[in-house]
Design a protein around this motif. Structure first.
Motif, PDB file in Angstrom:
ATOM      1  N   LEU A   1      32.298  42.155  32.299  1.00  0.00           N
ATOM      2  CA  LEU A   1      33.391  41.336  32.839  1.00  0.00           C
ATOM      3  C   LEU A   1      33.217  41.145  34.340  1.00  0.00           C
ATOM      4  N   GLY A   2      32.917  39.905  34.727  1.00  0.00           N
ATOM      5  CA  GLY A   2      32.989  39.550  36.142  1.00  0.00           C
ATOM      6  C   GLY A   2      34.384  39.050  36.436  1.00  0.00           C
ATOM      7  N   LEU A   3      35.020  39.610  37.444  1.00  0.00           N
ATOM      8  CA  LEU A   3      36.408  39.259  37.756  1.00  0.00           C
ATOM      9  C   LEU A   3      36.545  39.019  39.254  1.00  0.00           C
ATOM     10  N   GLY A   4      37.151  37.880  39.622  1.00  0.00           N
ATOM     11  CA  GLY A   4      37.327  37.531  41.022  1.00  0.00           C
ATOM     12  C   GLY A   4      38.714  36.992  41.292  1.00  0.00           C
ATOM     13  N   ALA A   5      38.972  36.681  42.553  1.00  0.00           N
ATOM     14  CA  ALA A   5      40.304  36.244  42.967  1.00  0.00           C
ATOM     15  C   ALA A   5      40.573  34.786  42.635  1.00  0.00           C
ATOM     16  N   GLY A   6      39.536  33.990  42.389  1.00  0.00           N
ATOM     17  CA  GLY A   6      39.705  32.559  42.192  1.00  0.00           C
ATOM     18  C   GLY A   6      39.681  31.826  43.520  1.00  0.00           C
ATOM     19  N   TRP A   7      39.203  30.559  43.482  1.00  0.00           N
ATOM     20  CA  TRP A   7      39.079  29.819  44.739  1.00  0.00           C
ATOM     21  C   TRP A   7      39.260  28.318  44.606  1.00  0.00           C
ATOM     22  N   TYR A   8      39.072  27.764  43.379  1.00  0.00           N
ATOM     23  CA  TYR A   8      39.002  26.311  43.211  1.00  0.00           C
ATOM     24  C   TYR A   8      40.399  25.773  42.929  1.00  0.00           C
ATOM     25  N   GLU A   9      41.073  25.331  43.966  1.00  0.00           N
ATOM     26  CA  GLU A   9      42.474  24.926  43.850  1.00  0.00           C
ATOM     27  C   GLU A   9      42.655  23.733  42.917  1.00  0.00           C
ATOM     28  N   ALA A  10      41.692  22.802  42.918  1.00  0.00           N
ATOM     29  CA  ALA A  10      41.851  21.575  42.138  1.00  0.00           C
ATOM     30  C   ALA A  10      41.979  21.855  40.644  1.00  0.00           C
TER      31      ALA A  10
ATOM     32  N   PRO B   1      31.094  47.153  31.672  1.00  0.00           N
ATOM     33  CA  PRO B   1      30.862  47.102  33.122  1.00  0.00           C
ATOM     34  C   PRO B   1      31.651  45.965  33.761  1.00  0.00           C
ATOM     35  N   ILE B   2      32.176  46.234  34.942  1.00  0.00           N
ATOM     36  CA  ILE B   2      32.921  45.236  35.704  1.00  0.00           C
ATOM     37  C   ILE B   2      32.062  44.804  36.892  1.00  0.00           C
ATOM     38  N   ILE B   3      32.028  43.497  37.129  1.00  0.00           N
ATOM     39  CA  ILE B   3      31.273  42.922  38.244  1.00  0.00           C
ATOM     40  C   ILE B   3      32.260  42.339  39.239  1.00  0.00           C
ATOM     41  N   VAL B   4      32.108  42.716  40.494  1.00  0.00           N
ATOM     42  CA  VAL B   4      32.896  42.151  41.589  1.00  0.00           C
ATOM     43  C   VAL B   4      31.910  41.583  42.599  1.00  0.00           C
ATOM     44  N   GLY B   5      32.202  40.421  43.133  1.00  0.00           N
ATOM     45  CA  GLY B   5      31.279  39.824  44.095  1.00  0.00           C
ATOM     46  C   GLY B   5      32.002  39.060  45.170  1.00  0.00           C
ATOM     47  N   GLY B   6      31.219  38.587  46.132  1.00  0.00           N
ATOM     48  CA  GLY B   6      31.792  37.780  47.202  1.00  0.00           C
ATOM     49  C   GLY B   6      31.343  38.251  48.563  1.00  0.00           C
ATOM     50  N   ALA B   7      31.746  37.492  49.572  1.00  0.00           N
ATOM     51  CA  ALA B   7      31.308  37.745  50.943  1.00  0.00           C
ATOM     52  C   ALA B   7      32.414  38.296  51.826  1.00  0.00           C
ATOM     53  N   GLY B   8      33.540  38.679  51.229  1.00  0.00           N
ATOM     54  CA  GLY B   8      34.620  39.245  52.031  1.00  0.00           C
ATOM     55  C   GLY B   8      34.184  40.505  52.755  1.00  0.00           C
ATOM     56  N   LYS B   9      34.733  40.717  53.944  1.00  0.00           N
ATOM     57  CA  LYS B   9      34.274  41.827  54.777  1.00  0.00           C
ATOM     58  C   LYS B   9      34.970  43.150  54.469  1.00  0.00           C
ATOM     59  N   LYS B  10      36.190  43.116  53.942  1.00  0.00           N
ATOM     60  CA  LYS B  10      36.935  44.358  53.742  1.00  0.00           C
ATOM     61  C   LYS B  10      37.391  44.557  52.300  1.00  0.00           C
ATOM     62  N   ARG B  11      38.238  43.659  51.794  1.00  0.00           N
ATOM     63  CA  ARG B  11      38.850  43.897  50.487  1.00  0.00           C
ATOM     64  C   ARG B  11      37.821  43.816  49.361  1.00  0.00           C
ATOM     65  N   THR B  12      36.909  42.865  49.428  1.00  0.00           N
ATOM     66  CA  THR B  12      35.916  42.732  48.358  1.00  0.00           C
ATOM     67  C   THR B  12      35.025  43.962  48.255  1.00  0.00           C
ATOM     68  N   PRO B  13      34.417  44.437  49.341  1.00  0.00           N
ATOM     69  CA  PRO B  13      33.608  45.661  49.222  1.00  0.00           C
ATOM     70  C   PRO B  13      34.418  46.855  48.744  1.00  0.00           C
ATOM     71  N   ALA B  14      35.665  46.969  49.208  1.00  0.00           N
ATOM     72  CA  ALA B  14      36.492  48.102  48.802  1.00  0.00           C
ATOM     73  C   ALA B  14      36.787  48.053  47.301  1.00  0.00           C
ATOM     74  N   LEU B  15      37.090  46.869  46.777  1.00  0.00           N
ATOM     75  CA  LEU B  15      37.362  46.738  45.345  1.00  0.00           C
ATOM     76  C   LEU B  15      36.113  47.016  44.515  1.00  0.00           C
ATOM     77  N   ALA B  16      34.968  46.520  44.993  1.00  0.00           N
ATOM     78  CA  ALA B  16      33.722  46.783  44.272  1.00  0.00           C
ATOM     79  C   ALA B  16      33.424  48.276  44.238  1.00  0.00           C
ATOM     80  N   ALA B  17      33.603  48.926  45.363  1.00  0.00           N
ATOM     81  CA  ALA B  17      33.318  50.358  45.426  1.00  0.00           C
ATOM     82  C   ALA B  17      34.233  51.151  44.499  1.00  0.00           C
TER      83      ALA B  17
END
Length: 310
Positions: free
Chosen positions: A102-111, A174-190
């Protein structure tokens, strides 16, 4: 480095189109078949015949394949109630014999949210929901059978849930977290992920993201070596320059424009580029294949690129 096939069916693909690519993925010896989780085409094209739900699609593929891993890169936390998502993923895991991720992210595509009436909170709100979903989904999966699970968050509340069904994989897929965020993304992945994905970056920028998430692991006392690191890129491979140009044209791309945003070239050139990402720390590369009708493309990659990857 494991090579995984990754498609974008919202650009225009039926279930049968995806099944053909998944079967070819398995036949060619790739490690996994992943798909995006989107409801609206992006850029050029009309998106016909229209979107397909990722987890319904993966449920079908779970019964029509036997070896490859199956997953999303990535499902959006805005799309589904997390309790329902936990049920869906657990069921597909059972249906596949334990091959789901499961890859899970915050979402980004508003349209796409506007097009289908899905709420689209601001960025902090989406990350708040993602954070709660990661805790809630893993909590449901790991609650012992016969016990109940409760969750009282800002966005979600579960009361006396039987926390069923259970996925086949133990303790959970397994859960996959990704992205280029500097704080919250790495913390969630860890905290929650088995894999961190840095997609569509240069090798140098990828190394920065990998270093950041490994430091987040150390900050909570997790061994960084327990977190798999992966990359994703559009891939165009041709036996010669003419075939490279033809395959780029088939996806409406200019080969020169793809040099910095994709992995493109002859097999030798592509192997060299992929190995640069392996040196940066990537152990899994998602090969984004945009022309789903060109199954010969996968044959070429399997026969000429796969053997050269370290």
């Amino acid at each position: 480095m494991l090579l995984r096939i990754f498609i974008e069916p919202q650009q225009g693909a039926s279930y049968d189109d995806q099944l053909a690519v998944a079967r070819k993925t398995e036949e060619c010896g790739f490690d996994a078949f992943f798909r995006s989780d989107h409801f609206l085409a992006m850029g050029d094209g009309d998106g016909l015949p229209g979107p397909t739900d990722s987890w319904i699609t993966l449920a079908g593929l779970a019964r029509e394949t036997s070896r490859i891993k199956l997953g999303t890169l990535v499902s959006s936390a805005t799309f589904r109630n997390p309790g329902v998502l936990a049920i869906s993923v657990a069921q597909v895991d059972q249906m596949s014999g334990g091959r789901v991720e499961l890859g899970l992210g915050a979402g980004w595509y508003e349209a796409e949210h506007a097009a289908y009436g899905i709420d689209f909170p601001d960025t902090p709100g989406r990350f708040d929901r993602l954070t709660e979903q990661l805790e809630l989904i893993t909590g449901l999966w790991t609650t012992p059978a016969g016990e109940q699970y409760n969750f009282d968050g800002k966005h979600y509340r579960l009361t006396d849930s039987p926390a069923l069904p259970k996925p086949l994989q133990d303790p959970h897929p397994p859960i996959i977290v990704g992205g280029a965020g500097k704080k919250r993304t790495p913390a969630l992945a860890a905290q929650y992920a088995a894999e961190f994905n840095a997609g569509f970056k240069t090798a140098e920028d990828t190394k920065v993201l990998f270093d950041r998430v490994q430091e987040a692991c150390r900050a909570i006392g997790r061994d960084p070596q327990t977190l798999a690191l992966s990359t994703a890129h559009t891939v165009v491979v041709g036996k010669d320059d003419a075939q490279v140009k033809a395959r780029a044209a088939a996806i409406n791309r200019n080969p020169e424009d793809l040099q910095t945003t994709a992995i493109i070239g002859t097999p030798t050139q592509v192997v060299d580029r992929l190995n640069q990402y392996a040196e940066a720390g990537s152990t899994r590369q998602y090969l984004q294949i945009l022309d789903l009708t060109d199954l010969d493309h996968l044959d070429l990659i399997a026969s000429t690129v796969l053997p050269g990857i370290s």
